[in-house]
Scaffold this motif. Structure first.
Motif, PDB file in Angstrom:
ATOM      1  N   PRO A   1       0.810  -1.230   0.000  1.00 58.29           N
ATOM      2  CA  PRO A   1       0.000   0.000   0.000  1.00 58.29           C
ATOM      3  C   PRO A   1       0.839   1.274   0.000  1.00 58.29           C
ATOM      4  O   PRO A   1       2.012   1.281   0.369  1.00 58.29           O
ATOM      5  CB  PRO A   1      -0.773  -0.117   1.318  1.00 58.29           C
ATOM      6  N   VAL A   2       0.188   2.350  -0.414  1.00 60.23           N
ATOM      7  CA  VAL A   2       0.700   3.695  -0.188  1.00 60.23           C
ATOM      8  C   VAL A   2       0.133   4.158   1.145  1.00 60.23           C
ATOM      9  O   VAL A   2      -1.088   4.180   1.333  1.00 60.23           O
ATOM     10  CB  VAL A   2       0.274   4.664  -1.305  1.00 60.23           C
ATOM     11  N   ILE A   3       1.009   4.492   2.088  1.00 56.33           N
ATOM     12  CA  ILE A   3       0.591   4.892   3.433  1.00 56.33           C
ATOM     13  C   ILE A   3       0.942   6.358   3.665  1.00 56.33           C
ATOM     14  O   ILE A   3       2.091   6.768   3.440  1.00 56.33           O
ATOM     15  CB  ILE A   3       1.262   4.023   4.514  1.00 56.33           C
ATOM     16  N   LEU A   4      -0.031   7.109   4.110  1.00 58.50           N
ATOM     17  CA  LEU A   4       0.198   8.486   4.534  1.00 58.50           C
ATOM     18  C   LEU A   4       0.192   8.532   6.055  1.00 58.50           C
ATOM     19  O   LEU A   4      -0.778   8.127   6.692  1.00 58.50           O
ATOM     20  CB  LEU A   4      -0.899   9.408   3.983  1.00 58.50           C
ATOM     21  N   ASP A   5       1.282   9.007   6.630  1.00 61.39           N
ATOM     22  CA  ASP A   5       1.382   9.217   8.067  1.00 61.39           C
ATOM     23  C   ASP A   5       1.082  10.691   8.312  1.00 61.39           C
ATOM     24  O   ASP A   5       1.934  11.558   8.118  1.00 61.39           O
ATOM     25  CB  ASP A   5       2.782   8.844   8.544  1.00 61.39           C
ATOM     26  N   ALA A   6      -0.150  10.976   8.719  1.00 57.53           N
ATOM     27  CA  ALA A   6      -0.608  12.351   8.898  1.00 57.53           C
ATOM     28  C   ALA A   6      -0.228  12.839  10.296  1.00 57.53           C
ATOM     29  O   ALA A   6      -0.798  12.413  11.295  1.00 57.53           O
ATOM     30  CB  ALA A   6      -2.117  12.435   8.710  1.00 57.53           C
ATOM     31  N   GLY A   7       0.736  13.748  10.340  1.00 53.58           N
ATOM     32  CA  GLY A   7       1.294  14.170  11.616  1.00 53.58           C
ATOM     33  C   GLY A   7       2.413  13.234  12.017  1.00 53.58           C
ATOM     34  O   GLY A   7       2.424  12.702  13.121  1.00 53.58           O
TER      35      GLY A   7
ATOM     36  N   SER B   1      -5.448   8.927  -3.664  1.00 50.57           N
ATOM     37  CA  SER B   1      -4.056   8.576  -3.958  1.00 50.57           C
ATOM     38  C   SER B   1      -3.404   7.735  -2.866  1.00 50.57           C
ATOM     39  O   SER B   1      -2.246   7.334  -3.004  1.00 50.57           O
ATOM     40  CB  SER B   1      -3.238   9.851  -4.166  1.00 50.57           C
ATOM     41  N   VAL B   2      -4.147   7.445  -1.782  1.00 48.48           N
ATOM     42  CA  VAL B   2      -3.577   6.777  -0.614  1.00 48.48           C
ATOM     43  C   VAL B   2      -4.410   5.545  -0.264  1.00 48.48           C
ATOM     44  O   VAL B   2      -5.643   5.605  -0.248  1.00 48.48           O
ATOM     45  CB  VAL B   2      -3.535   7.755   0.582  1.00 48.48           C
TER      46      VAL B   2
ATOM     47  N   ALA C   1     -12.212  15.667   6.353  1.00 50.73           N
ATOM     48  CA  ALA C   1     -12.649  15.704   4.955  1.00 50.73           C
ATOM     49  C   ALA C   1     -11.472  15.488   4.009  1.00 50.73           C
ATOM     50  O   ALA C   1     -11.612  14.844   2.962  1.00 50.73           O
ATOM     51  CB  ALA C   1     -13.336  17.038   4.648  1.00 50.73           C
ATOM     52  N   GLU C   2     -10.317  15.999   4.369  1.00 47.78           N
ATOM     53  CA  GLU C   2      -9.117  15.785   3.562  1.00 47.78           C
ATOM     54  C   GLU C   2      -8.657  14.330   3.628  1.00 47.78           C
ATOM     55  O   GLU C   2      -8.217  13.754   2.630  1.00 47.78           O
ATOM     56  CB  GLU C   2      -7.987  16.718   4.030  1.00 47.78           C
ATOM     57  N   PHE C   3      -8.751  13.718   4.807  1.00 41.60           N
ATOM     58  CA  PHE C   3      -8.423  12.292   4.922  1.00 41.60           C
ATOM     59  C   PHE C   3      -9.301  11.484   3.963  1.00 41.60           C
ATOM     60  O   PHE C   3      -8.830  10.592   3.260  1.00 41.60           O
ATOM     61  CB  PHE C   3      -8.643  11.804   6.350  1.00 41.60           C
ATOM     62  N   TRP C   4     -10.597  11.797   3.974  1.00 40.82           N
ATOM     63  CA  TRP C   4     -11.563  11.127   3.093  1.00 40.82           C
ATOM     64  C   TRP C   4     -11.185  11.337   1.625  1.00 40.82           C
ATOM     65  O   TRP C   4     -11.199  10.401   0.833  1.00 40.82           O
ATOM     66  CB  TRP C   4     -12.949  11.679   3.380  1.00 40.82           C
ATOM     67  N   ARG C   5     -10.832  12.558   1.282  1.00 44.06           N
ATOM     68  CA  ARG C   5     -10.535  12.890  -0.113  1.00 44.06           C
ATOM     69  C   ARG C   5      -9.330  12.123  -0.644  1.00 44.06           C
ATOM     70  O   ARG C   5      -9.365  11.596  -1.767  1.00 44.06           O
ATOM     71  CB  ARG C   5     -10.278  14.401  -0.241  1.00 44.06           C
ATOM     72  N   VAL C   6      -8.251  12.057   0.131  1.00 41.93           N
ATOM     73  CA  VAL C   6      -7.023  11.451  -0.394  1.00 41.93           C
ATOM     74  C   VAL C   6      -7.048   9.924  -0.325  1.00 41.93           C
ATOM     75  O   VAL C   6      -6.266   9.266  -1.017  1.00 41.93           O
ATOM     76  CB  VAL C   6      -5.772  11.986   0.336  1.00 41.93           C
ATOM     77  N   LEU C   7      -7.951   9.340   0.478  1.00 35.81           N
ATOM     78  CA  LEU C   7      -8.047   7.887   0.548  1.00 35.81           C
ATOM     79  C   LEU C   7      -8.729   7.329  -0.691  1.00 35.81           C
ATOM     80  O   LEU C   7      -9.703   7.891  -1.194  1.00 35.81           O
ATOM     81  CB  LEU C   7      -8.823   7.456   1.791  1.00 35.81           C
ATOM     82  N   LYS C   8      -8.235   6.195  -1.161  1.00 34.70           N
ATOM     83  CA  LYS C   8      -8.868   5.498  -2.268  1.00 34.70           C
ATOM     84  C   LYS C   8     -10.177   4.856  -1.805  1.00 34.70           C
ATOM     85  O   LYS C   8     -10.374   4.644  -0.603  1.00 34.70           O
ATOM     86  CB  LYS C   8      -7.937   4.410  -2.799  1.00 34.70           C
ATOM     87  N   PRO C   9     -11.095   4.545  -2.713  1.00 40.00           N
ATOM     88  CA  PRO C   9     -12.278   3.765  -2.344  1.00 40.00           C
ATOM     89  C   PRO C   9     -11.852   2.471  -1.649  1.00 40.00           C
ATOM     90  O   PRO C   9     -10.973   1.751  -2.125  1.00 40.00           O
ATOM     91  CB  PRO C   9     -12.942   3.475  -3.694  1.00 40.00           C
TER      92      PRO C   9
END
Length: 242
Positions: free
Chosen positions: A48-54, A113-114, A134-142
């Motif tokens: 997976p592509v993982i985003l570590d937010a913070g 993209s994530v 809302a941004e977390f939702w947006r960048v996450l893939k279905p």
């Protein structure tokens, strides 16, 4: 020092030191990642592509690499000094981590993209929480996973935490309020995907010392104000395509 978020609340010197400590990595981060793994329902994405937010100082990178074998790790933080530490940590580990100086409420990544988003002890630092979610939702893939681990207001609003650390107190929430935000955004999860860890370091006021000394009995689940909440939630496939 320039911050990526105008609403950023700067951490104390003690707080910055603590986020580099063995206690933080072993007793906080490692325990959270292990618990979140157990909460995940359904198959994990391959590479997976993982985003570590913070991402802070990058102490999560090795844990995420071990747990999920990602093809790509993206670390995001609003504090340039923390990102410098993350860069050094990634180099020490030999990991190719992409680092972004960004506000969680305005993530500089494309839509969908994530595959996985790791948000550990970050959300209670954010003033614009609705926009960030809302941004977390947006960048996450279905079908993408949000791994959410938070301290609640019943921990953040104790004298010892207020003395040692800095937080925007007006946005602190209970476990139920955080879960309500996740549901309202559209994330899907059940009771099986949620836990309420009652760890020694999260015990209100005294870190559980009175309980360990036998002076006070621990309150059972359902009779205490939860200080931690972990949740492994998904962006649904159908709703994401609508």
């Amino acid at each position: 020092m320039n911050r990526a978020a105008a609403t950023y609340v700067e951490e104390t010197g003690f707080g910055f030191w603590f986020l580099r400590s063995h206690v933080w990595q072993h007793h906080v981060l490692r325990v959270a990642v292990d618990d979140l793994q157990k909460l995940i329902s359904g198959a994990l994405p391959y590479a997976p592509v993982i985003l570590d937010a913070g991402c802070g100082q990058g102490k999560s990178f090795s844990l995420l690499q071990r747990a999920f074998s990602p093809a790509r790790i993206i670390g995001l933080d609003a504090d340039p000094h923390s990102l410098d530490c993350s860069r050094a940590e990634a180099q020490r580990l030999g990991l190719d981590v992409e680092l972004i100086a960004s506000d969680c409420a305005a993530i500089q990544l494309p839509d969908a993209s994530v595959d996985m988003l790791f948000c550990h002890q970050t959300f209670h630092h954010l003033v614009e929480q609705e926009q960030a979610l809302a941004e977390f939702w947006r960048v996450l893939k279905p079908g993408g996973l949000l791994l959410f681990a938070e301290s609640t207001k019943y921990y953040i609003d104790t004298w010892v935490i207020r003395w040692l650390f800095r937080h925007p107190m007006e946005v602190q929430k209970s476990a139920d309020e955080y879960l309500g935000m996740l549901r309202q955004q559209g994330f899907e999860f059940s009771e099986r995907n949620v836990s309420y860890p009652y760890l020694w370091w999260s015990r209100s006021e005294d870190f559980g010392l009175l309980e360990r000394w036998g002076i006070r009995k621990a309150k059972p689940f359902g009779q205490r104000n939860e200080t931690l909440v972990n949740a492994a939630v998904r962006k649904p496939l159908e709703q994401a395509r609508a």
